[in-house]
Design a protein around this motif. Sequence first.
Motif, PDB file in Angstrom:
ATOM      1  N   ARG A 220       0.819  -1.207   0.000  1.00 38.63           N
ATOM      2  CA  ARG A 220       0.000   0.000   0.000  1.00 38.63           C
ATOM      3  C   ARG A 220       0.858   1.265   0.000  1.00 38.63           C
ATOM      4  O   ARG A 220       0.427   2.305  -0.466  1.00 38.63           O
ATOM      5  N   ALA A 221       2.062   1.166   0.541  1.00 38.22           N
ATOM      6  CA  ALA A 221       2.965   2.322   0.581  1.00 38.22           C
ATOM      7  C   ALA A 221       4.396   1.806   0.692  1.00 38.22           C
ATOM      8  O   ALA A 221       4.643   0.732   1.234  1.00 38.22           O
ATOM      9  N   ALA A 222       5.336   2.597   0.167  1.00 40.34           N
ATOM     10  CA  ALA A 222       6.750   2.225   0.187  1.00 40.34           C
ATOM     11  C   ALA A 222       7.596   3.444   0.504  1.00 40.34           C
ATOM     12  O   ALA A 222       7.363   4.533  -0.037  1.00 40.34           O
ATOM     13  N   GLY A 223       8.570   3.287   1.384  1.00 37.91           N
ATOM     14  CA  GLY A 223       9.442   4.393   1.764  1.00 37.91           C
ATOM     15  C   GLY A 223      10.545   4.624   0.749  1.00 37.91           C
ATOM     16  O   GLY A 223      10.997   3.701   0.072  1.00 37.91           O
ATOM     17  N   VAL A 224      10.965   5.871   0.628  1.00 43.71           N
ATOM     18  CA  VAL A 224      12.062   6.267  -0.263  1.00 43.71           C
ATOM     19  C   VAL A 224      13.154   6.876   0.603  1.00 43.71           C
ATOM     20  O   VAL A 224      12.909   7.866   1.307  1.00 43.71           O
ATOM     21  N   ASP A 225      14.334   6.296   0.584  1.00 45.16           N
ATOM     22  CA  ASP A 225      15.426   6.794   1.419  1.00 45.16           C
ATOM     23  C   ASP A 225      16.740   6.611   0.676  1.00 45.16           C
ATOM     24  O   ASP A 225      16.767   6.074  -0.442  1.00 45.16           O
ATOM     25  N   PRO A 226      17.864   7.075   1.239  1.00 43.19           N
ATOM     26  CA  PRO A 226      19.147   6.990   0.517  1.00 43.19           C
ATOM     27  C   PRO A 226      19.548   5.590   0.082  1.00 43.19           C
ATOM     28  O   PRO A 226      20.290   5.439  -0.895  1.00 43.19           O
ATOM     29  N   SER A 227      19.063   4.546   0.770  1.00 43.18           N
ATOM     30  CA  SER A 227      19.403   3.196   0.328  1.00 43.18           C
ATOM     31  C   SER A 227      18.873   2.933  -1.079  1.00 43.18           C
ATOM     32  O   SER A 227      19.474   2.195  -1.862  1.00 43.18           O
ATOM     33  N   VAL A 228      17.732   3.547  -1.426  1.00 47.23           N
ATOM     34  CA  VAL A 228      17.190   3.407  -2.784  1.00 47.23           C
ATOM     35  C   VAL A 228      18.150   4.029  -3.791  1.00 47.23           C
ATOM     36  O   VAL A 228      18.388   3.481  -4.876  1.00 47.23           O
ATOM     37  N   TRP A 229      18.725   5.186  -3.427  1.00 50.31           N
ATOM     38  CA  TRP A 229      19.685   5.843  -4.318  1.00 50.31           C
ATOM     39  C   TRP A 229      20.912   4.966  -4.529  1.00 50.31           C
ATOM     40  O   TRP A 229      21.407   4.823  -5.649  1.00 50.31           O
TER      41      TRP A 229
ATOM     42  N   ALA B 127       7.849  11.232  10.462  1.00 51.05           N
ATOM     43  CA  ALA B 127       7.660  12.542   9.830  1.00 51.05           C
ATOM     44  C   ALA B 127       7.715  12.352   8.312  1.00 51.05           C
ATOM     45  O   ALA B 127       8.711  11.862   7.785  1.00 51.05           O
ATOM     46  N   ILE B 128       6.674  12.729   7.624  1.00 56.55           N
ATOM     47  CA  ILE B 128       6.599  12.535   6.171  1.00 56.55           C
ATOM     48  C   ILE B 128       6.641  13.886   5.479  1.00 56.55           C
ATOM     49  O   ILE B 128       5.811  14.763   5.752  1.00 56.55           O
ATOM     50  N   ASP B 129       7.615  14.042   4.584  1.00 59.21           N
ATOM     51  CA  ASP B 129       7.746  15.269   3.818  1.00 59.21           C
ATOM     52  C   ASP B 129       6.623  15.365   2.796  1.00 59.21           C
ATOM     53  O   ASP B 129       5.850  16.317   2.775  1.00 59.21           O
ATOM     54  N   ARG B 130       6.537  14.357   1.939  1.00 61.52           N
ATOM     55  CA  ARG B 130       5.487  14.334   0.927  1.00 61.52           C
ATOM     56  C   ARG B 130       5.325  12.914   0.393  1.00 61.52           C
ATOM     57  O   ARG B 130       6.202  12.070   0.573  1.00 61.52           O
ATOM     58  N   THR B 131       4.206  12.673  -0.269  1.00 66.51           N
ATOM     59  CA  THR B 131       3.944  11.375  -0.873  1.00 66.51           C
ATOM     60  C   THR B 131       3.827  11.538  -2.385  1.00 66.51           C
ATOM     61  O   THR B 131       3.465  12.605  -2.890  1.00 66.51           O
ATOM     62  N   TYR B 132       4.142  10.452  -3.085  1.00 65.87           N
ATOM     63  CA  TYR B 132       4.051  10.401  -4.541  1.00 65.87           C
ATOM     64  C   TYR B 132       3.323   9.124  -4.939  1.00 65.87           C
ATOM     65  O   TYR B 132       3.478   8.085  -4.275  1.00 65.87           O
ATOM     66  N   PRO B 133       2.558   9.141  -6.040  1.00 62.66           N
ATOM     67  CA  PRO B 133       2.019   7.879  -6.554  1.00 62.66           C
ATOM     68  C   PRO B 133       3.146   7.026  -7.116  1.00 62.66           C
ATOM     69  O   PRO B 133       4.223   7.526  -7.466  1.00 62.66           O
ATOM     70  N   LEU B 134       2.929   5.726  -7.181  1.00 67.58           N
ATOM     71  CA  LEU B 134       3.956   4.797  -7.644  1.00 67.58           C
ATOM     72  C   LEU B 134       4.549   5.213  -8.984  1.00 67.58           C
ATOM     73  O   LEU B 134       5.767   5.134  -9.189  1.00 67.58           O
ATOM     74  N   ALA B 135       3.710   5.674  -9.899  1.00 65.79           N
ATOM     75  CA  ALA B 135       4.176   6.035 -11.235  1.00 65.79           C
ATOM     76  C   ALA B 135       5.180   7.187 -11.214  1.00 65.79           C
ATOM     77  O   ALA B 135       5.929   7.381 -12.180  1.00 65.79           O
TER      78      ALA B 135
ATOM     79  N   HIS C 139      13.758  14.221  -5.942  1.00 65.25           N
ATOM     80  CA  HIS C 139      13.588  15.111  -4.788  1.00 65.25           C
ATOM     81  C   HIS C 139      14.560  14.716  -3.679  1.00 65.25           C
ATOM     82  O   HIS C 139      15.147  15.580  -3.021  1.00 65.25           O
ATOM     83  N   LEU C 140      14.746  13.425  -3.481  1.00 63.89           N
ATOM     84  CA  LEU C 140      15.702  12.947  -2.484  1.00 63.89           C
ATOM     85  C   LEU C 140      17.112  13.388  -2.836  1.00 63.89           C
ATOM     86  O   LEU C 140      17.884  13.811  -1.968  1.00 63.89           O
ATOM     87  N   GLU C 141      17.458  13.299  -4.124  1.00 61.60           N
ATOM     88  CA  GLU C 141      18.809  13.657  -4.561  1.00 61.60           C
ATOM     89  C   GLU C 141      19.104  15.136  -4.344  1.00 61.60           C
ATOM     90  O   GLU C 141      20.259  15.514  -4.120  1.00 61.60           O
ATOM     91  N   LYS C 142      18.075  15.983  -4.410  1.00 66.11           N
ATOM     92  CA  LYS C 142      18.283  17.415  -4.188  1.00 66.11           C
ATOM     93  C   LYS C 142      18.672  17.709  -2.747  1.00 66.11           C
ATOM     94  O   LYS C 142      19.229  18.765  -2.462  1.00 66.11           O
ATOM     95  N   GLY C 143      18.354  16.768  -1.863  1.00 64.28           N
ATOM     96  CA  GLY C 143      18.797  16.882  -0.482  1.00 64.28           C
ATOM     97  C   GLY C 143      17.797  17.506   0.450  1.00 64.28           C
ATOM     98  O   GLY C 143      16.928  18.298   0.059  1.00 64.28           O
ATOM     99  N   HIS C 144      17.892  17.068   1.695  1.00 60.90           N
ATOM    100  CA  HIS C 144      17.211  17.690   2.828  1.00 60.90           C
ATOM    101  C   HIS C 144      15.687  17.623   2.786  1.00 60.90           C
ATOM    102  O   HIS C 144      15.020  18.619   3.046  1.00 60.90           O
ATOM    103  N   PRO C 145      15.097  16.450   2.493  1.00 62.99           N
ATOM    104  CA  PRO C 145      13.657  16.341   2.729  1.00 62.99           C
ATOM    105  C   PRO C 145      13.364  16.527   4.216  1.00 62.99           C
ATOM    106  O   PRO C 145      14.186  16.204   5.067  1.00 62.99           O
ATOM    107  N   ARG C 146      12.204  17.034   4.521  1.00 63.53           N
ATOM    108  CA  ARG C 146      11.807  17.207   5.910  1.00 63.53           C
ATOM    109  C   ARG C 146      11.066  15.938   6.355  1.00 63.53           C
ATOM    110  O   ARG C 146       9.865  15.836   6.297  1.00 63.53           O
ATOM    111  N   GLY C 147      11.836  14.940   6.754  1.00 59.29           N
ATOM    112  CA  GLY C 147      11.291  13.634   7.074  1.00 59.29           C
ATOM    113  C   GLY C 147      11.443  12.693   5.889  1.00 59.29           C
ATOM    114  O   GLY C 147      12.353  12.832   5.082  1.00 59.29           O
ATOM    115  N   LYS C 148      10.535  11.759   5.772  1.00 58.48           N
ATOM    116  CA  LYS C 148      10.632  10.726   4.748  1.00 58.48           C
ATOM    117  C   LYS C 148       9.772  11.050   3.527  1.00 58.48           C
ATOM    118  O   LYS C 148       8.756  11.756   3.621  1.00 58.48           O
ATOM    119  N   LEU C 149      10.203  10.492   2.407  1.00 63.41           N
ATOM    120  CA  LEU C 149       9.391  10.504   1.192  1.00 63.41           C
ATOM    121  C   LEU C 149       8.748   9.125   1.058  1.00 63.41           C
ATOM    122  O   LEU C 149       9.378   8.114   1.344  1.00 63.41           O
TER     123      LEU C 149
END
Length: 322
Positions: free
Chosen positions: A35-44, A292-300, A308-318
């Motif tokens: 239903r939801a998946a986290g995006v963090d530096p490990s994905v990068w 803490a969630i910065d923002r959400t995106y649809p899977l697509a 957005h993660l690469e730009k740096g400094h999200p406020r919490g998780k994507l």
Amino acid sequence: MKAIVQDAYGTADLLELRDIDRPAPRDDEVLVEVRAAGVDPSVWHLMTGRPLVARVALGVRRPRNPVRGWDGAGRVESVGAKVTAFKPGDEVFGNCDGSFAEFARAKAKRLALKPPSLTFEQAAALPVSGMTALQALSGRSRPAPGDQVLVIGASGGVGSFAVQLAAMYGAVVTGVCGPTGTDLVRSLGATHVLDYTHEDITAGPHRYDVIVDCAGLRPLPLLRRILAPRGTLVMVGGEGGSAFLGGMSRELRAALRSPFVGQNFRNLVSLPRQEDLLTLKNLAEEGKITPAIDRTYPLAEAADAVRHLEKGHPRGKLVLTV
């Protein structure tokens, strides 16, 4: 099923939404309807194959698993023959093998029941970053009440949990972040917040009992300057450094020096552990930590989330919603 697939190492431009076969769980695995998946530096790191030494585990020429994603939350679709802890319909969160998809396999020992008080998006933000913060503040680096703790990268995924945990342990927490994250970091429990764009955090006489460095870019001598004589520095992540070793080059130097000085240097390699998931679940249910969630995106739009993660400094998780 729909999934975000990557056939070669490179930029977010290579992430593609594609129809692939639904995976089947092995005997010790669970099939999760994500239903939801986290995006963090490990994905990068998985996407780029950096540092290069990591490709020994990820796949030398191309990703061994082409589906991206690691954090996940959803409902159990089916279970393997040896799984007794979960049943179809259970709401779970944890580490999935390719969570940027409608369905993902996960080892049963890397899942836990989702805290009822959390949404799927919040639960998906918890596993990797929460476990990393929990392990960073454990053992010799667990602060005692009144200890001075500095969290560098305090507004990011790991940092936002580290601030909450250190404050829960009774430490006096100073968070370091950019100007857009100061209000968030203060709301998470930091007593002091430093904006690194205007303040030199290594200047002045202040000394910290524990430093959790989630940014990984400052040289070791600078961090030692603000670390107490018997303090502990925890280095999280592998940012910066050479293409081959990344941030591991700084961590190797620290490991070689640590036995000869009074200060303690920890090179954290976070491991997925069910007991840590259960600890995080209990803390979330008790209201002691909140993702803490910065923002959400649809899977697509997974590629946009990574950019957005690469730009740096999200406020919490994507987080991706599936």
